[in-house]
Design a protein around this motif. Structure first.
Motif, short mmCIF file in Angstrom:
data_model
loop_
_atom_site.label_atom_id
_atom_site.label_comp_id
_atom_site.label_asym_id
_atom_site.label_seq_id
_atom_site.Cartn_x
_atom_site.Cartn_y
_atom_site.Cartn_z
N ALA A 12 0.85 -1.19 0.00
CA ALA A 12 0.00 0.00 0.00
C ALA A 12 0.89 1.24 0.00
CB ALA A 12 -0.90 0.01 1.23
N PHE A 46 -5.12 -0.45 6.62
CA PHE A 46 -4.18 -1.25 5.84
C PHE A 46 -3.35 -2.19 6.73
CE2 PHE A 46 -5.21 2.15 2.94
CZ PHE A 46 -5.36 1.47 1.75
N VAL A 52 -2.74 -6.94 2.34
CA VAL A 52 -1.62 -6.01 2.21
C VAL A 52 -0.44 -6.48 3.06
CG1 VAL A 52 -0.86 -3.64 2.70
CG2 VAL A 52 -3.12 -4.06 1.71
N ALA A 108 -1.07 -0.67 -4.14
CA ALA A 108 -2.39 -0.09 -3.90
C ALA A 108 -2.18 1.36 -3.47
CB ALA A 108 -3.14 -0.87 -2.83
N HIS A 110 -3.23 4.87 -2.25
CA HIS A 110 -4.38 5.35 -1.47
C HIS A 110 -4.13 6.75 -0.92
CE1 HIS A 110 -8.09 4.92 0.78
NE2 HIS A 110 -7.47 5.31 1.88
N ILE A 122 -10.84 -2.46 -0.30
CA ILE A 122 -9.43 -2.74 -0.62
C ILE A 122 -9.30 -4.11 -1.27
CG2 ILE A 122 -7.12 -3.11 0.33
CD1 ILE A 122 -7.94 -1.22 2.65
N PRO A 168 -8.32 2.82 -2.65
CA PRO A 168 -7.06 2.58 -3.34
C PRO A 168 -7.25 2.17 -4.80
CG PRO A 168 -7.62 0.66 -2.04
CD PRO A 168 -8.65 1.71 -1.72
#
Length: 235
Positions: A12, A46, A52, A108, A110, A122, A168
């Motif tokens: 992330a 996250f 993640v 990802a 975000h 997510i 994201p």
């Protein structure tokens, strides 16, 4: 590409390098939201998300130590590194993607100012990007949309063809890195990460977003975000 998320690690990249101009210069990511800073809520989602593996936080130089302390105090053990952002979003995302581990197949990206993103939003975007290479959550536009010319309503825009994109936004790391480097080489800047890969001809799959996944931009947004959080706690 058609691989499951289980054999693809995800990083992330949380972008927190903005100047908070619409908050009157006050750092909106440090504003209290139900007792915790906005950014703490974002990072915690996250941290708790099983899809993640790592987190890279992109921020301004002057915020690094404050954010490092914030992460430690809130148990953000997935934080891989903090890296300095650039003058534009495109430069900041490039810095974050470059700092992500090469072992991460997907990134990802975000907004740090979206503290109410859900695990479901997510994981859906990650799963779709694992199949197609690029995915972003969207929600249908609720309002009637008009095109304005010279201060006059010129035409209706069909609402069923429009959607508001959120984060994201998830991409194959190599794809997004290539797109961002191409943008930098050609002096282009994008306010939306999908646009960078779309500029190279890549299509982006749409996944389900949430009307609760708001971006905290103005003081009024804090009140809205708190109302959503209180409703979640009651459930």
């Amino acid at each position: 590409m058609n691989m499951s998320t289980e054999n693809q690690s995800v990083c992330a990249v949380v972008v927190a390098a903005g100047s908070s101009r619409r908050m009157g210069g006050e750092n909106k990511l440090l504003l209290p939201l139900c007792g915790k800073p906005v950014l703490a809520h974002t990072l915690t989602v996250f941290q708790m998300c099983g899809a993640v593996r790592d987190i890279v936080l992109v921020c301004r130089e002057q915020d690094m130590e404050v954010y490092r302390t914030l992460a430690a105090e809130n148990g953000i053990t997935k934080l891989r590194t903090l890296t300095r952002g650039g003058d534009t979003r495109t430069e900041s995302v490039l810095a974050g993607v470059s700092a992500a581990s090469e072992a991460c197949a997907l990134v990802a990206v975000h907004d740090g100012a979206r503290p109410l993103v859900s695990d479901e939003v997510i994981t859906q975007a990650v799963a779709e990007a694992a199949k197609t290479g690029a995915a972003a959550p969207v929600v249908p536009v609720k309002d009637s949309i008009k095109r304005i010319e010279n201060g006059k309503i010129a035409a209706d825009v069909p609402r069923d063809t429009l959607a508001a994109v959120q984060t994201p936004q998830v991409f194959r790391r190599d794809m997004l890195l290539h797109a961002l480097l191409d943008a930098a080489a050609n002096g282009r800047s994008f306010t939306d990460d999908c646009a960078a890969v779309e500029a190279l001809g890549q299509t982006v799959s749409a996944t389900s977003g949430s009307y609760e996944n708001i971006k905290v931009t103005t003081p009024e947004d804090i009140a809205v975000a708190e109302a959503f959080l209180y409703r979640r706690e009651k459930k």
